[in-house]
Design a protein around this motif. Structure first.
Motif, mmCIF file in Angstrom:
data_model
loop_
_atom_site.group_PDB
_atom_site.id
_atom_site.type_symbol
_atom_site.label_atom_id
_atom_site.label_comp_id
_atom_site.label_asym_id
_atom_site.label_seq_id
_atom_site.Cartn_x
_atom_site.Cartn_y
_atom_site.Cartn_z
ATOM 1 N N PHE A 161 0.837 -0.970 0.039
ATOM 2 C CA PHE A 161 0.026 0.059 -0.006
ATOM 3 C C PHE A 161 0.794 1.323 0.055
ATOM 4 N N SER A 162 0.644 2.144 -0.820
ATOM 5 C CA SER A 162 1.066 3.356 -0.946
ATOM 6 C C SER A 162 0.013 4.527 -0.639
ATOM 7 N N LYS A 163 0.379 5.382 0.135
ATOM 8 C CA LYS A 163 -0.666 6.256 0.516
ATOM 9 C C LYS A 163 -0.794 7.101 -0.577
ATOM 10 N N GLY A 164 -2.005 7.686 -0.787
ATOM 11 C CA GLY A 164 -2.354 8.793 -1.701
ATOM 12 C C GLY A 164 -3.145 8.323 -3.156
ATOM 13 N N TYR A 165 -2.998 6.957 -3.138
ATOM 14 C CA TYR A 165 -3.778 6.662 -4.167
ATOM 15 C C TYR A 165 -5.071 5.958 -4.092
ATOM 16 N N ALA A 166 -5.997 6.082 -4.984
ATOM 17 C CA ALA A 166 -7.336 5.487 -5.056
ATOM 18 C C ALA A 166 -7.369 4.319 -5.654
ATOM 19 N N TYR A 167 -7.960 3.402 -4.741
ATOM 20 C CA TYR A 167 -7.961 2.088 -5.496
ATOM 21 C C TYR A 167 -9.373 1.517 -5.634
ATOM 22 N N LYS A 168 -9.520 0.846 -6.782
ATOM 23 C CA LYS A 168 -10.829 0.649 -7.278
ATOM 24 C C LYS A 168 -11.110 -0.941 -7.157
ATOM 25 N N LYS A 169 -10.036 -1.765 -6.852
ATOM 26 C CA LYS A 169 -10.039 -3.251 -7.065
ATOM 27 C C LYS A 169 -9.175 -3.743 -5.995
ATOM 28 N N ALA A 170 -9.613 -4.757 -5.371
ATOM 29 C CA ALA A 170 -8.713 -5.700 -4.416
ATOM 30 C C ALA A 170 -8.973 -6.940 -4.131
#
Length: 419
Positions: free
Chosen positions: A329-338
Motif C-alpha cells: 500500500f502506498s498512501k495517496g492513491y485511490a484503489y478500485k479493486k482488491a
DNA sequence: TCTGGGGTCCTAGGACCC
DNA sequence: TCTGGGGTCCTAGGACCC
C-alpha cells in the motif's frame, strides 16, 4: 464423436423458468454490483447489446425497449446447472462439465447413433424436466464441437459436423477470432498475417503456429483437422488457485477500508480452501486503480507471499494477507479493486539435462545434431528441446508437453543424450 | 456517477537440493 | 582445462476461457 451441450442464454433462461411471463421479452442479467451485462436474451442480442457491456452505457436502450433487468443469483443458477448436468450424465458414461452452462459428452466408439435423433432427445428431455433450452453440436474434436454448437443455435438446436463437406464448410465459415482458444490478441496478430478464417488457420505451418501461439495454438490447429488433442476431463479436480476479489463501486481512499476488505477476502479464500480439503502454499494480495479511468495514472500492485507451511487456517491467512497489504500500500492513491489469491502452485516438472564434451563450439553443434535425432525420433509435437548457453557452456533443456502427450514422456526418460 | 468474478495453461529462467 | 545428473521450488508474465 464428441458433443458439446450448451444452455442458451443460461442465466436469463433460469430467470424465465421462475417467471414465465418474461418469455419473449428482452431480459438481461447483471453482474455483482449490477455493473455489466453477463447474460442476454435473444431479443437483447438483436438490439446489438454486447456481452459485458456496462449497464449505464445502454440505459437509453433499456428504457426504450423496456428491457427487464435482473441482479445475478448464482445460487439459483448453480442449482439449475446441477439439474441439467444430472440429466446429461444419463446419456453417456464419459462427460466433462466444462462450465456452469456447458458440458462435453463423449460418444466415441458408439457407432449406432443418429446424432439428430439423440440431440433432439436431449433437448426435449432437458426442456421438459428443467425448462432450460439447450443446443448441441457434434463433431470429431472438442474444438470442432464448439463450432458445431454455434451452428446448432441456427439449426433448431442440433448440428453435427459429420461429413468432409460439412467439415469444409465449418472451417471456411468460421472466423478465426471465433475459435475456442483464440482471443483478441491472437485474432489481431493472425489478421496481420492474413489469416482470417479457421480454414486459413489450418493452412499455417505448424512451426509458425507454435512459435507465435505456443503449443496451445498448435493443438487448436490439429483439433480443427479432426485430430483430438484436448481430452475430455471427466473427473472434477481440485482448484489449483482460489481467488476472492471485488471491484469497489467507487474510489477507496482509506487503508482501513482496504484492510477490512482484504481480511474478508482472505477468510473467504480459507473457507473455499477447506471446502475442497486443500491447503495453500502461496498467498497473493493485489490492488489496482480503475482501469477505465483514462485521466488518472494507473497502478497495479501485488505481492506474492510464500507461506512457511501449507495452511487453510483463517487466522494465519488473514495475518499474511494483511502483512502483504501493508507492504504494497502506498498512501495517496485511490484503489478500485482488491483481492486475495491463494495458490497451491504445483509447476510442471521439467527435466534439465546438462551436456558437456571437450571442445567449445563443436559442443553446440553436437547438441544441435542430437536434437535433430531426437526430434525425428519422437516428433516435435511431443517434446521441446532448447539449448541454453553463454558461449562456453551449453545445456540442453527438454520440456515435456503436458496434456495427452504425457504418457510418451516415459519414453523420453530412457534416452540418454550424451554427446 | 457507474465498467464482473472467477479460473486455466504455457513460457522462461534463477536458486537450490541431494 | 575442468565440468554430474536429475530434479523441485519459485518468480513473473502473457495468453485464453466462461
Amino acid at each position: 464423436m464428441i458433443a458439446l451441450c450448451d444452455c442458451n442464454n443460461f442465466y436469463v433462461s433460469c430467470e424465465r423458468v421462475f417467471n414465465p411471463s418474461l418469455e419473449g421479452k428482452p431480459v438481461v442479467v447483471l453482474s455483482n454490483n449490477d455493473g455489466c451485462i453477463i447474460s442476454r436474451s435473444n431479443e437483447v442480442k438483436e438490439l446489438g447489446i454486447k456481452m459485458a457491456q456496462p449497464a449505464f452505457y445502454i440505459k437509453d436502450l433499456i428504457k426504450k425497449h423496456n428491457i427487464q433487468l435482473f441482479s445475478s443469483n448464482y445460487t439459483l443458477y448453480g442449482d439449475m446447472s446441477q439439474r441439467v448436468m444430472n440429466i446429461l450424465s444419463g446419456f453417456t458414461p464419459l462427460m466433462e462439465i466444462y462450465s456452469i452452462d456447458e458440458a462435453f459428452l463423449d460418444f466415441t466408439g458408439i457407432t449406432e447413433i443418429n446424432y439428430q435423433k439423440t440431440g433432439d432427445e436431449i433437448i426435449t428431455k432437458i426442456k421438459k424436466w428443467t425448462g432450460i433450452p439447450v443446443s448441441i453440436g457434434f463433431a470429431q474434436t472438442k474444438t470442432l464441437a464448439k463450432i458445431a454448437s454455434k451452428a446448432a443455435k441456427r439449426n433448431f438446436g442440433v448440428y453435427s459436423i459429420d461429413s468432409p463437406r460439412k467439415h469444409d464448410i465449418a472451417l471456411k465459415n468460421t472466423s478465426v477470432a471465433d475459435l475456442w482458444g483464440v482471443g483478441g490478441q491472437y485474432a489481431s496478430m493472425l489478421a496481420k498475417n492474413k489469416i482470417y478464417s479457421a480454414y486459413d488457420f489450418t493452412l499455417a505451418p505448424d512451426e509458425w503456429i507454435r512459435k507465435n501461439m505456443t503449443v496451445m495454438g498448435l493443438r487448436t490447429k490439429k483439433e480443427l483437422l479432426g485430430i483430438p488433442c484436448i481430452r475430455i476431463e471427466d473427473d472434477i479436480k481440485d482448484k489449483k488457485a482460489i481467488c476472492t476479489s471485488r471491484a469497489f463501486g467507487k474510489k477507496i481512499n482509506s487503508i482501513d477500508f482496504l484492510r477490512e476488505a482484504v481480511a474478508t477476502y482472505a477468510t473467504r479464500c480459507a473457507e473455499k480452501l477447506r471446502k475442497q480439503y486443500s491447503q495453500a502454499n502461496i498467498l497473493m494480495v493485489f490492488i489496482h486503480t480503475d482501469p477505465f479511468n483514462k485521466n488518472e495514472k494507473q497502478y497495479r500492485k501485488s505481492i506474492t507471499i510464500s507461506l512457511p507451511f501449507p495452511t487453510n487456517d483463517n487466522q494465519i491467512l488473514l495475518k499474511y494477507a494483511l502483512m502483504g497489504l501493508e507492504k504494497i500500500f502506498s498512501k495517496g492513491y485511490a484503489y478500485k479493486k482488491a483481492g486475495v489469491i491463494v495458490d497451491s502452485l504445483e509447476p510442471d516438472s521439467s527435466i534439465q539435462g546438462s551436456l558437456f564434451d571437450d571442445s567449445g563450439s563443436s559442443k553446440k553443434k553436437k547438441l544441435m545434431e542430437s536434437i535433430d535425432v531426437l526430434n525425428s525420433k519422437f516428433g516435435r509435437d511431443t517434446i521441446r528441446y532448447a539449448i541454453l548457453g553463454d558461449g562456453k557452456e551449453w545445456k540442453l533443456r527438454q520440456e515435456k508437453l503436458s496434456g495427452r502427450f504425457t504418457t510418451r514422456w516415459e519414453e523420453i526418460l530412457s534416452v540418454s543424450v550424451k554427446v
